[in-house]
Design an enzyme around this catalytic site. Structure first.
Site, PDB file in Angstrom:
ATOM      1  N   TRP A   1      33.970  13.219  35.716  1.00 24.56           N
ATOM      2  CA  TRP A   1      32.558  13.340  36.111  1.00 24.56           C
ATOM      3  C   TRP A   1      32.241  14.731  36.678  1.00 24.56           C
ATOM      4  O   TRP A   1      31.664  14.871  37.756  1.00 24.56           O
ATOM      5  CB  TRP A   1      32.192  12.261  37.121  1.00 24.56           C
ATOM      6  CG  TRP A   1      32.212  10.856  36.604  1.00 24.56           C
ATOM      7  CD1 TRP A   1      32.930  10.364  35.555  1.00 24.56           C
ATOM      8  CD2 TRP A   1      31.491   9.739  37.158  1.00 24.56           C
ATOM      9  NE1 TRP A   1      32.692   9.006  35.411  1.00 24.56           N
ATOM     10  CE2 TRP A   1      31.820   8.590  36.377  1.00 24.56           C
ATOM     11  CE3 TRP A   1      30.628   9.584  38.239  1.00 24.56           C
ATOM     12  CZ2 TRP A   1      31.286   7.325  36.633  1.00 24.56           C
ATOM     13  CZ3 TRP A   1      30.104   8.321  38.494  1.00 24.56           C
ATOM     14  CH2 TRP A   1      30.422   7.213  37.694  1.00 24.56           C
TER      15      TRP A   1
ATOM     16  N   ASP B   1      39.412  31.451  20.016  1.00 24.84           N
ATOM     17  CA  ASP B   1      39.370  30.112  19.441  1.00 24.84           C
ATOM     18  C   ASP B   1      40.768  29.523  19.562  1.00 24.84           C
ATOM     19  O   ASP B   1      41.697  29.961  18.876  1.00 24.84           O
ATOM     20  CB  ASP B   1      38.932  30.195  17.978  1.00 24.84           C
ATOM     21  CG  ASP B   1      38.936  28.849  17.271  1.00 24.84           C
ATOM     22  OD1 ASP B   1      39.260  27.826  17.917  1.00 24.84           O
ATOM     23  OD2 ASP B   1      38.617  28.819  16.065  1.00 24.84           O
TER      24      ASP B   1
ATOM     25  N   TYR C   1      36.985  10.598  21.866  1.00 21.65           N
ATOM     26  CA  TYR C   1      37.185  11.690  22.823  1.00 21.65           C
ATOM     27  C   TYR C   1      38.458  11.470  23.635  1.00 21.65           C
ATOM     28  O   TYR C   1      39.304  12.367  23.756  1.00 21.65           O
ATOM     29  CB  TYR C   1      35.972  11.797  23.744  1.00 21.65           C
ATOM     30  CG  TYR C   1      36.164  12.711  24.919  1.00 21.65           C
ATOM     31  CD1 TYR C   1      36.297  14.089  24.747  1.00 21.65           C
ATOM     32  CD2 TYR C   1      36.218  12.213  26.225  1.00 21.65           C
ATOM     33  CE1 TYR C   1      36.476  14.940  25.829  1.00 21.65           C
ATOM     34  CE2 TYR C   1      36.392  13.048  27.313  1.00 21.65           C
ATOM     35  CZ  TYR C   1      36.524  14.410  27.115  1.00 21.65           C
ATOM     36  OH  TYR C   1      36.710  15.239  28.181  1.00 21.65           O
TER      37      TYR C   1
END
Length: 301
Positions: free
Chosen positions: A162, A40, A137
């Site tokens: 993308w 993490d 974001y």
């Protein structure tokens, strides 16, 4: 590539899986690609231990340690209502990695996004162009970039756009699924970008990691060559599926509202990447055909 010791946080994800697989197939000396359950990156102590272990392993084996950070919070719409969670992964996590890399003198490659730009350009974005994210974001990813670049670590930020690949959910898989479910499909035609096959991006990152000395420019762009709209991308996917591309029709952003704003134009220039002596990623349409040839069953799943 045998002189490498790689740590790939986010190594079970779309990009991380390709980075680790390609590194191993190329003969990297050591590759550790933990998923978020194993490492993490918001846990500073765990990150420090992982980077310290990488440095020690590399030293003992006579290898050069490199961290390629592919871990990210990528739920663009969810970030609008849970920006704190996105900030933890996209900003605090890279800050932890950069601090540990600076301490251990380990090179860091950090992957970022076209969403740091406002999306109102009329020509491909260069790394030095003014940023201005329009959503949560993008804001969190920009914060991560700045944390990495301000850390003092030997670090490079690589923006892409993308991305699709064999692992995880993405636009290509969504279109493949919908092709089998609907006779006609409407896809946004007024958002333009550059589709990027994760395997091509992974190769680019490994080429950058292999440089004995990193390029002088600290922010670079690596994305599929050329540009298209989501509508154009969808039609190309239908072609690869052997389906009639005219079943896909264009619609506007207003016809398909989403919680998070999308950049109208987010094409990334690879000029700085190429000027750094790195191989530009191939044109997006060529890469899409190659992706279906290499991992078509996974993209259709």
């Amino acid at each position: 590539m045998t002189d490498f010791a790689l740590l790939v946080p986010g190594g079970r994800g779309q990009l991380g899986s390709d980075v680790s697989a390609l590194a191993e197939s190329a003969g990297a000396g050591f590759v550790h690609a933990p998923g978020s359950a194993e490492l993490d990156i918001t846990d500073a102590e765990a990150v420090a231990d992982a980077v310290s272990s990488l440095a020690a392993t590399a030293h003992d084996a006579g290898l050069r340690p490199v961290v390629v950070n592919t871990a990210a919070y990528t739920a663009v719409d969810a970030a609008e209502t849970d920006e704190a969670a996105a900030l933890a992964v996209n900003a605090d996590g890279p800050r932890n990695l950069a601090a540990a890399c600076a301490k251990q003198r380990v090179r860091l490659l950090h992957v970022s996004t076209d969403y740091v730009f406002p999306g109102d350009a009329t020509r491909p974005y260069e790394p030095g162009d003014e940023v201005g994210p329009r959503g949560a974001y993008g804001r969190t990813k920009l914060a991560g970039e700045r944390a990495v670049l301000d850390s003092g670590a030997a670090a490079w930020v690589v923006r892409t756009a993308w991305v699709y690949g064999a692992v995880g959910a993405n636009f290509v898989k969504t279109m493949a699924k919908l092709e089998g479910q609907r006779d006609q499909l409407s896809v946004v035609g007024d958002q333009v970008g550059c589709p990027t096959w994760s395997a091509d991006l992974a190769r680019g990152l490994l080429e950058l990691a292999a440089r004995a000395e990193g390029p002088r420019q600290r922010v670079l762009h690596a994305a599929g060559g050329g540009e298209t709209s989501w509508f154009g991308f969808a039609r190309a996917i239908f072609e690869e599926l052997g389906a009639d591309p005219t079943r896909v029709s264009p619609c506007t952003t207003e016809d398909f509202p989403r919680p998070a704003p999308r950049p109208a134009y987010s094409v990334l220039s690879q000029r700085a990447w190429q000027e750094a002596g790195l191989t530009p990623l191939r044109p997006w349409r060529e890469a899409l055909a190659a992706a279906f040839a290499e991992c078509g069953p996974a993209l259709r799943s």
